[in-house]
Design a protein around this motif. Structure first.
Motif, mmCIF file in Angstrom:
data_model
loop_
_atom_site.group_PDB
_atom_site.id
_atom_site.type_symbol
_atom_site.label_atom_id
_atom_site.label_comp_id
_atom_site.label_asym_id
_atom_site.label_seq_id
_atom_site.Cartn_x
_atom_site.Cartn_y
_atom_site.Cartn_z
ATOM 1 N N ALA A 176 0.831 -1.209 0.000
ATOM 2 C CA ALA A 176 0.000 0.000 0.000
ATOM 3 C C ALA A 176 0.866 1.260 0.000
ATOM 4 C CB ALA A 176 -0.927 -0.006 1.218
ATOM 5 N N LEU A 177 1.989 1.193 0.716
ATOM 6 C CA LEU A 177 2.878 2.361 0.762
ATOM 7 C C LEU A 177 3.600 2.578 -0.572
ATOM 8 C CD1 LEU A 177 3.917 4.648 2.530
ATOM 9 C CD2 LEU A 177 5.632 3.097 3.467
ATOM 10 N N MET A 178 3.667 1.521 -1.384
ATOM 11 C CA MET A 178 4.289 1.636 -2.713
ATOM 12 C C MET A 178 3.344 2.244 -3.750
ATOM 13 S SD MET A 178 6.249 -1.931 -3.453
ATOM 14 C CE MET A 178 7.723 -2.427 -2.548
ATOM 15 N N TRP A 179 2.086 2.420 -3.357
ATOM 16 C CA TRP A 179 1.007 2.705 -4.309
ATOM 17 C C TRP A 179 1.371 3.672 -5.425
ATOM 18 C CZ3 TRP A 179 -2.187 -0.868 -3.018
ATOM 19 C CH2 TRP A 179 -3.417 -0.939 -3.650
ATOM 20 N N GLU A 180 1.780 4.862 -5.002
ATOM 21 C CA GLU A 180 2.096 5.918 -5.968
ATOM 22 C C GLU A 180 3.116 5.414 -6.986
ATOM 23 O OE1 GLU A 180 4.224 9.086 -4.141
ATOM 24 O OE2 GLU A 180 4.218 10.340 -5.930
ATOM 25 N N MET A 181 4.121 4.687 -6.477
ATOM 26 C CA MET A 181 5.221 4.275 -7.336
ATOM 27 C C MET A 181 4.859 3.087 -8.230
ATOM 28 S SD MET A 181 6.843 6.712 -6.216
ATOM 29 C CE MET A 181 8.182 6.651 -7.377
ATOM 30 N N LEU A 182 3.855 2.294 -7.817
ATOM 31 C CA LEU A 182 3.420 1.169 -8.664
ATOM 32 C C LEU A 182 2.940 1.687 -10.014
ATOM 33 C CD1 LEU A 182 1.307 -1.030 -6.190
ATOM 34 C CD2 LEU A 182 3.627 -1.483 -6.991
ATOM 35 N N TYR A 183 2.130 2.731 -9.955
ATOM 36 C CA TYR A 183 1.587 3.308 -11.190
ATOM 37 C C TYR A 183 2.700 3.911 -12.038
ATOM 38 C CZ TYR A 183 -3.279 2.742 -9.742
ATOM 39 O OH TYR A 183 -4.482 2.207 -9.382
ATOM 40 N N ILE A 184 3.686 4.501 -11.358
ATOM 41 C CA ILE A 184 4.786 5.136 -12.086
ATOM 42 C C ILE A 184 5.646 4.076 -12.770
ATOM 43 C CG2 ILE A 184 6.905 6.492 -11.767
ATOM 44 C CD1 ILE A 184 5.319 8.114 -9.636
ATOM 45 N N ALA A 185 5.897 2.964 -12.072
ATOM 46 C CA ALA A 185 6.679 1.876 -12.676
ATOM 47 C C ALA A 185 6.003 1.366 -13.945
ATOM 48 C CB ALA A 185 6.846 0.735 -11.671
ATOM 49 N N ALA A 186 4.680 1.198 -13.872
ATOM 50 C CA ALA A 186 3.954 0.681 -15.039
ATOM 51 C C ALA A 186 3.910 1.725 -16.149
ATOM 52 C CB ALA A 186 2.545 0.267 -14.631
ATOM 53 N N GLY A 187 3.639 2.970 -15.781
ATOM 54 C CA GLY A 187 3.545 4.040 -16.783
ATOM 55 C C GLY A 187 4.865 4.267 -17.498
ATOM 56 N N MET A 188 5.976 4.050 -16.780
ATOM 57 C CA MET A 188 7.291 4.207 -17.403
ATOM 58 C C MET A 188 7.747 2.940 -18.121
ATOM 59 S SD MET A 188 9.247 6.528 -14.513
ATOM 60 C CE MET A 188 10.865 6.475 -15.307
ATOM 61 N N ARG A 189 6.884 1.920 -18.088
ATOM 62 C CA ARG A 189 7.151 0.647 -18.784
ATOM 63 C C ARG A 189 8.444 -0.004 -18.291
ATOM 64 N NH1 ARG A 189 4.534 0.491 -23.755
ATOM 65 N NH2 ARG A 189 5.282 -1.645 -23.838
ATOM 66 N N LEU A 190 8.587 -0.094 -16.962
ATOM 67 C CA LEU A 190 9.801 -0.652 -16.375
ATOM 68 C C LEU A 190 9.558 -2.095 -15.919
ATOM 69 C CD1 LEU A 190 10.805 2.498 -14.289
ATOM 70 C CD2 LEU A 190 11.750 1.752 -16.487
ATOM 71 N N PRO A 191 10.354 -3.032 -16.426
ATOM 72 C CA PRO A 191 10.094 -4.461 -16.170
ATOM 73 C C PRO A 191 10.588 -4.937 -14.806
ATOM 74 C CG PRO A 191 11.973 -4.215 -17.634
ATOM 75 C CD PRO A 191 11.473 -2.819 -17.363
ATOM 76 N N ILE A 192 10.073 -4.336 -13.754
ATOM 77 C CA ILE A 192 10.453 -4.705 -12.389
ATOM 78 C C ILE A 192 9.644 -5.940 -11.957
ATOM 79 C CG2 ILE A 192 10.348 -3.894 -9.979
ATOM 80 C CD1 ILE A 192 10.513 -0.990 -11.274
ATOM 81 N N VAL A 193 10.266 -6.856 -11.258
ATOM 82 C CA VAL A 193 9.531 -8.027 -10.740
ATOM 83 C C VAL A 193 9.408 -7.913 -9.221
ATOM 84 C CG1 VAL A 193 9.540 -10.527 -10.444
ATOM 85 C CG2 VAL A 193 10.115 -9.523 -12.675
ATOM 86 N N MET A 239 -4.900 -7.262 -4.654
ATOM 87 C CA MET A 239 -6.132 -6.979 -5.398
ATOM 88 C C MET A 239 -6.406 -5.479 -5.439
ATOM 89 S SD MET A 239 -7.550 -9.295 -6.988
ATOM 90 C CE MET A 239 -7.336 -11.041 -7.216
ATOM 91 N N GLY A 240 -6.033 -4.790 -4.370
ATOM 92 C CA GLY A 240 -6.187 -3.337 -4.382
ATOM 93 C C GLY A 240 -5.331 -2.684 -5.450
ATOM 94 N N ALA A 241 -4.248 -3.368 -5.826
ATOM 95 C CA ALA A 241 -3.327 -2.808 -6.822
ATOM 96 C C ALA A 241 -3.616 -3.325 -8.223
ATOM 97 C CB ALA A 241 -1.888 -3.153 -6.424
ATOM 98 N N ARG A 242 -4.799 -3.884 -8.412
ATOM 99 C CA ARG A 242 -5.048 -4.560 -9.689
ATOM 100 C C ARG A 242 -5.203 -3.608 -10.859
ATOM 101 N NH1 ARG A 242 -9.856 -4.546 -6.886
ATOM 102 N NH2 ARG A 242 -11.804 -4.298 -8.035
ATOM 103 N N ASP A 243 -5.466 -2.339 -10.597
ATOM 104 C CA ASP A 243 -5.592 -1.385 -11.701
ATOM 105 C C ASP A 243 -4.334 -0.552 -11.906
ATOM 106 O OD1 ASP A 243 -8.109 -2.281 -12.253
ATOM 107 O OD2 ASP A 243 -9.153 -0.676 -11.173
ATOM 108 N N ALA A 244 -3.223 -0.983 -11.298
ATOM 109 C CA ALA A 244 -1.996 -0.180 -11.374
ATOM 110 C C ALA A 244 -1.210 -0.406 -12.661
ATOM 111 C CB ALA A 244 -1.108 -0.472 -10.160
ATOM 112 N N GLY A 245 -1.635 -1.385 -13.464
ATOM 113 C CA GLY A 245 -0.967 -1.594 -14.750
ATOM 114 C C GLY A 245 0.115 -2.654 -14.731
ATOM 115 N N TRP A 246 0.130 -3.482 -13.684
ATOM 116 C CA TRP A 246 1.099 -4.580 -13.586
ATOM 117 C C TRP A 246 0.463 -5.890 -14.050
ATOM 118 C CZ3 TRP A 246 5.681 -4.731 -9.993
ATOM 119 C CH2 TRP A 246 6.104 -3.442 -9.618
#
Lengths: 190, 397
Positions: free
Chosen positions: B88-105, B127-134
């Motif tokens: 949950a604390l990563m939230w903001e950055m999850l979207y940024i990782a996906a938007g920048m198309r970064l292949p982080i695992v 499940m809360g992060a399911r719309d983050a683009g991962w």
């Protein structure tokens, strides 16, 4: 073995109960079986009663839920009698393996278990003699070998030497091996 | 096919072993129960020089994902792990990782979100992060968590994907449960994931690029469409990599793990460890002549809509089990149910489907609970009356 053996361990946090369950799992792997080893996590503190589980089977273990009706209960700490319901759900043709100086007849009476098999070994005394510390958990596997044969003592001894060999002094490793053998030999059924 | 070496490992340790074999360039992480063991074991490999990863022990999960994003943008192969409030604390950055198309695992060892405070398993975090683009994988066992981790690298870094992947497993149930896990030889993993040659890297100064740029009303919309389309069109790549891994490992890697579905009248769709318990119940029911089945999607994002509908379309009644609630959704249903019923509707398939919310905060779900759900389904199939849409399993009244 055509059926799954479900085991519940009872002990107190800090006694190596979880490690013993993992060693039993590893021994099962060595013999080509499938297994699970998983503790029950609560708010843990040293000395609190804890439970840990094993499933051992010759087929992949699919079920991921606690063991409610164990085939075997292993009681590492005798002072849990009256504190925890040790025979809860235990099958009528099951096994009780107990670290105690008492006899199987006395334990049967205290636990109210008249069927199945009861095996007693004074593992704490063996531990005090061999280690000068009351760490009885892993040697209960010696009793598992004797009572059921689901794992062989040779396998457990081999694993003990392999796991501890790199970490502990040779005389301590051999003391561990000796306690397994003694638990195997000194266990009494009744 | 190569021969796996079987070891007694808990699911967390199985993932650390995969990370050791992958030997990523950078791991930035912060510990949280029940994920801690993943990073703890891995940091020992770093300290012992078994891997040559740059390990960044950060001060929070927000910083962990931020460091991962920076390292990945620079051109590194990057991994991390977390759970629950850490995710949950990563939230903001999850979207940024996906938007920048970064292949982080990212390994997620699923745990309930606060409040109330609870360390045990449910899927409310991922499940809360399911719309983050991962992309989201869910593992039934420690073995699958290991396998998914290795596949995730190859899928994330595929030139036609370039998206971050979340690889989830159930906290404590598989995360701390020791099972038999087969590890591929180190060399086989190394060869399978290959070297990482990033298409775009900030450190590649001969080919300068801008990342994370300003993008207003002019192009933001177009970029989001591209991001959405790439996630939705990467299923064939996931399938191809899974097939390749299946041939290497000899272990089934199908997107949908189906049992009894060829002729099932009643079926349960369920993610992760509970699929194993459900399968054991299905075996018992089948022995009694009940045509029951179970579908376990290994992948939740992108949602394998067509495959799932195909798998269940001939059933007379279906239950979807959710280990999370989509608060405020119709009837308080769960996310898997929402997606699956939407897929059924849009693909023109009509059949009675009910939702069971189960296992929140680590509440045990027993084989008898699953059996009761199948009994409900048989009743629905026999009467044609669906009844209550959203139900609870193992809940006290």
């Amino acid at each position: 073995m055509s059926q799954m053996m479900e085991i519940r361990w009872h002990g107190r946090a800090g006694q190596g109960v979880v490690t013993a369950g993992e060693l039993l799992a590893e021994a099962s792997l060595e013999q080509g079986n499938y297994f699970q080893a998983f503790p029950e996590y609560g708010s843990e503190r040293m000395g609190a009663p804890i439970k840990s589980y094993n499933r051992i089977s010759d087929e992949p273990v699919e079920v991921h839920s606690p063991v409610l009706e164990p085939d075997m209960v292993i009681i590492v700490n005798p002072n849990l009698i009256g504190v925890v319901d040790l025979t809860e759900g235990l099958k009528s043709d099951g096994y009780i393996l107990m670290n105690t100086p008492q006899t199987p007849a006395e334990i049967r009476q205290r636990l109210g278990y008249s069927t199945g098999q009861v095996w007693c070994v004074d593992a704490s005394r063996i531990a005090m003699e061999e280690f000068k510390r009351d760490i009885p958990s892993t040697m209960m596997i010696g009793v598992v070998c004797r009572a059921t044969g689901i794992v062989n003592l040779d396998t457990v001894v081999h694993l003990t030497r392999e796991r501890l060999g790199g970490k502990l002094r040779p005389e301590v490793v051999e003391a561990n091996v000796r306690t397994l053998q003694r638990a195997y030999d000194e266990a009494v059924q009744g | 096919m190569v021969t796996s070496k079987y070891m007694p490992l808990d699911g967390a340790n199985a993932v650390s072993q995969a990370m050791r074999q992958i030997n990523p360039n950078v791991v930035a992480a912060y510990p949280i129960t029940p994920q801690t063991a993943v990073v703890q074991n891995f940091s020992e490999y770093v300290a012992d020089g078994i891997v040559d990863t740059e390990f960044v022990p950060v001060e929070s999960e927000h910083a962990a994902m931020s460091a991962c994003i920076g390292a990945s943008a620079a051109g590194a192969r990057v991994m991390t792990a977390t759970a629950a409030n850490g995710l949950a604390l990563m939230w903001e950055m999850l979207y940024i990782a996906a938007g920048m198309r970064l292949p982080i695992v990212l390994t997620v060892v699923n745990r309930a979100l606060s409040s109330p405070l609870n360390i045990h398993c449910d899927h409310s975090d991922s499940m809360g992060a399911r719309d983050a683009g991962w992309l989201h994988f869910y593992a039934e066992t420690g073995q699958e968590a290991y396998d998914n981790t290795i596949k995730a690298i190859k899928i994330a870094e595929h030139a036609d994907v370039l998206l971050p992947v979340m690889s989830c497993q159930d906290g404590f149930i598989t995360g701390h449960g020791v099972e038999r896990v087969g590890l591929l030889p180190d060399e086989a993993v190394k060869e399978f994931v290959g070297g990482y040659d990033p298409k775009y890297a900030l450190l590649d100064t001969d080919h300068p690029v801008t990342m994370g740029a300003w993008d207003f009303t002019d192009y933001y919309f177009e970029h989001k469409r591209q991001q959405s389309e790439v996630l939705n069109s990467c299923l064939p790549i996931v399938e191809a990599v899974s097939k390749e891994y299946e041939q290497l490992s000899g272990r089934d890697q199908a997107i949908l793990d189906c049992y009894g579905m060829d002729d099932a009248d009643v079926a349960i769709v369920v993610l992760s460890s509970q699929a194993g318990t459900t399968r054991s119940v299905v075996r018992e029911l089948r022995a009694k002549g009940v045509k029951a089945g179970v579908v376990k999607p290994r992948l939740f994002r992108p949602f394998p809509a067509t495959q799932l509908v195909d798998a269940i379309k001939n059933c007379k009644a279906v239950a979807v089990m959710d280990r999370a609630i989509s608060f405020g959704a119709m009837g308080g249903c769960g996310p898997l149910f929402l997606d699956l019923t939407s897929a059924l509707f849009n693909l023109g398939v009509q059949l009675p489907v009910v939702n069971y919310i189960y296992g929140l905060g680590g509440r045990d779900t027993m084989p008898s609970d699953i059996a009761s759900a199948f009994a409900d389904l048989q009743e629905i199939a026999a009467t044609g009356t669906r009844g209550e849409l959203v139900r609870y399993l193992g809940l006290r009244d």
